[in-house]
Design an enzyme around this catalytic site. Structure first.
Site, PDB file in Angstrom:
ATOM      1  N   LEU A 124     -41.345  -2.069  -3.010  1.00 56.45           N
ATOM      2  CA  LEU A 124     -40.060  -2.712  -2.756  1.00 56.45           C
ATOM      3  C   LEU A 124     -40.292  -4.171  -2.395  1.00 56.45           C
ATOM      4  CD1 LEU A 124     -37.020  -1.271  -0.887  1.00 56.45           C
ATOM      5  CD2 LEU A 124     -37.677  -3.642  -0.574  1.00 56.45           C
ATOM      6  N   HIS A 233     -46.070  -5.571   9.177  1.00 53.75           N
ATOM      7  CA  HIS A 233     -45.873  -6.999   8.901  1.00 53.75           C
ATOM      8  C   HIS A 233     -44.424  -7.368   9.196  1.00 53.75           C
ATOM      9  CE1 HIS A 233     -45.664 -10.702   6.522  1.00 53.75           C
ATOM     10  NE2 HIS A 233     -46.974 -10.700   6.454  1.00 53.75           N
TER      11      HIS A 233
END
Length: 348
Positions: A124, A233
């Site tokens: 994604l 992240h």
């Protein structure tokens, strides 16, 4: 904005996406031959030319106004069948001494292939220019994430019981992974970017060949490396939040390179799968009244020509969804066809 299967003509657009993904985005390396092969594999999957257990369904988010790709996402039907699929499983070992009256528990990392055969939602990515709160860009990320549940619900028989998603781990301001520097770098004579590139290209056999088979005691890792275990992240936090809303949870598996979490669920328990349903289409000529915020996600029911997009309204009490001509064209349906729909307010 609409979702559709990737096509061979999308190679250059996919290369643009690959160059923008950044470090740690393993599944989309900037390699023309690899990307062309990925597209060919996906085209075969959508056409039913590949065995169900080996299918890669790769989708793109298309900006019909600008004529370019805004993002992508994918579903791997079953992982680990042809190429080993490794994780670390975070475990605990207990030690005790009767003589000293001491009891200690120590966190450990075990090399694992426990997810072999599970489905995976992956790849994604949404370009920065398509992230925003204005009407045209609103909920593009949600469209990419949620349409995969409509696809899996519609073609449920082609998928196994469980689904997972690997999340990108933590990196410092210089793009370095503290987890890799402390652990992986000692077993692979490569820097992170090269190991990451090889993994993205499907060359994973070196992982099982070189990684230790015995448990790794986490107290031997640096404080910075331990802090990476199960953390994501910053750019991945929105994607993780959407997956958690769907019911995917971290069960103690992490990426062997950057320590990012792997979340998982039973497919039939995923909210987007459970709450999606069919409705009949009625196309009304001309324009329909616009809603201030897209709420309903709709997808057609044809694998080879799959389309998904936001629509401005939901079905009536008879299960009929009225579409404008533009919406019907975007989804490639006509009056009397069937759509699978999801009320995003309800599922959230």
């Amino acid at each position: 904005m609409r979702i559709r299967p990737i096509a061979e003509s999308d190679l250059e657009g996919l290369r643009v996406l690959a160059r923008e993904t950044g470090v740690g985005f393993t599944s989309l390396p900037d390699n023309t031959e690899f990307l062309a092969a990925k597209i060919a594999t996906a085209v075969s999957a959508f056409n039913g030319e590949t065995p169900e257990e080996n299918r890669l369904y790769f989708f793109v988010l298309e900006d019909e106004v600008e004529g370019k790709l805004a993002g992508c996402c994918a579903i791997e039907s079953q992982v680990g069948r042809e190429i080993p699929f490794y994780h670390y499983r975070v475990g605990t070992l207990a030690h005790s001494s009767v003589q000293l009256d001491l009891h200690r528990t120590i966190d450990t990392l075990f090399l694992s292939s426990d997810h072999t055969g599970d489905a995976e939602v992956a790849s994604l990515f949404l370009r920065a220019e398509y992230r925003g709160a204005d009407r045209r860009h609103e909920r593009n990320g949600a469209l990419l994430s949620m349409m995969r549940w409509l696809f899996m619900a519609e073609f449920r028989q082609t998928f196994p019981d469980k689904v997972l998603a690997e999340m990108r781990g933590l990196f410092d301001a210089d793009g370095r992974s503290p987890f890799w520097d402390c652990l992986g770098s000692h077993f692979f004579p490569l820097d992170f970017s090269e190991a990451d590139r090889l993994t993205g290209l499907g060359q994973k056999s070196f992982i099982g060949e070189l990684m230790p088979k015995f448990p790794i005691y986490t107290p031997f890792l640096s404080e910075q490396a331990r802090a990476c275990i199960g953390q994501v992240h910053d750019d991945t936090r929105p994607a993780l939040a959407m997956l958690k809303k769907q019911g995917l949870r971290w069960e103690g598996f992490i990426d062997i390179f950057d320590g990012g979490p792997t979340v998982e669920a039973y497919i039939d328990d995923v909210r987007g799968v459970r709450l999606s349903r069919h409705c009949r289409v009625e196309v009304q000529p001309g324009e329909l009244e616009q809603t201030p915020r897209p709420r309903w996600l709709a997808a057609n029911t044809v694998m080879a020509d799959f389309r998904a997009a936001w629509v401005g309204r939901g079905p009536d009490e008879h299960g009929v969804l009225t579409l404008s001509e533009a919406e019907a064209q975007r989804l490639e349906v006509r009056t009397g066809d069937t759509l699978r729909i999801l009320d995003s307010d309800e599922e959230a």
